[in-house]
Design an enzyme around this catalytic site. Structure first.
Site, PDB file in Angstrom:
ATOM      1  CB  CYS A   1      -1.143   0.004   1.111  1.00  0.00           C
ATOM      2  SG  CYS A   1      -2.220   1.282   1.006  1.00  0.00           S
TER       3      CYS A   1
ATOM      4  CG  HIS B   1      -4.206  -3.496   2.693  1.00  0.00           C
ATOM      5  ND1 HIS B   1      -3.277  -3.029   3.535  1.00  0.00           N
ATOM      6  CD2 HIS B   1      -4.640  -2.415   2.208  1.00  0.00           C
ATOM      7  CE1 HIS B   1      -3.288  -1.597   3.474  1.00  0.00           C
ATOM      8  NE2 HIS B   1      -3.861  -1.293   2.748  1.00  0.00           N
TER       9      HIS B   1
ATOM     10  CD  GLU C   1      -2.241  -6.354   4.995  1.00  0.00           C
ATOM     11  OE1 GLU C   1      -2.400  -4.980   5.275  1.00  0.00           O
ATOM     12  OE2 GLU C   1      -1.533  -6.388   4.016  1.00  0.00           O
TER      13      GLU C   1
END
Length: 197
Positions: free
Chosen positions: A77, A175, A177
């Site tokens: 990001c 992202h 994650e």
């Protein structure tokens, strides 16, 4: 394997740590130069505003260290954006790893882009096992235009580079994650990249 997550006060670190644990690895969080340099893999997260994040990097000298790293490095990001030449956000000079100028979406679309969008035209071992048009989670108002370092694209107002690579440096705008099993697969692919890329 030693996995360092760079801590400079501008990262969404806990969710990255948990995602790495879910795929069977352990990571540590640090801003120590020697620990970062000796790690096998380095993750450079980022959440927030570009100019203030860059100031935090400068406070610890990490802006000098990061471009010199020789092992695989993954910017996430804002981390990816800071690895670029510059950003319109706060008129910020970046780390100049990628010769890319980050620009803002126009007012013609909802800003920030927030939520799920597809990635496609995937060009790297980072995306092993990932099909074109898988959905990833994004939150951003600024983006990398199409460029020679692009290894994946997304379309929002315009087609833009949602992942970059140059030598041992990788960056993703989304992202991983927060992107479910496909995002975790991308993290796993990064952690399994050969150290001598």
């Amino acid at each position: 394997m030693k996995i360092a997550i760079i801590d400079y006060g501008a990262g969404n670190i806990q969710s990255i740590l948990f995602a790495i644990e879910r795929i069977g690895f352990e990571a540590f969080v640090t801003n120590d130069w020697n620990l970062i340099k000796s790690a096998d893999k380095v993750i450079f997260p980022g959440v927030g505003e570009a100019s203030s994040a860059m100031e935090k990097l400068k406070e610890s000298g990490l802006n000098i260290l990061i471009p010199t790293l020789k092992q695989p490095v993954l910017g996430i990001c804002l981390g990816m954006q800071l690895m670029c030449k510059s950003s319109e956000e706060g008129n910020t000079k970046g780390l100049n790893i990628f010769d890319v100028e980050i620009i803002k979406f126009s007012n013609e679309v909802k800003v920030p882009q927030m939520g799920w969008n597809t990635i496609y035209n995937l060009k790297s071992p980072l995306f092993k096992g990932i099909n074109d048009n898988e959905y990833m989670y994004l939150v951003h108002s600024f983006y990398a235009p199409k460029n020679s370092n692009a290894i994946a694209y997304t379309d929002y107002e315009t087609e833009y580079a949602t992942a970059l690579r140059k030598d041992n440096f990788y960056g993703v705008q989304f992202h991983p994650e927060k992107s479910g099993i496909h995002g975790e697969q991308i993290l796993k692919n990064f952690l399994e990249l050969p150290i001598n890329y």
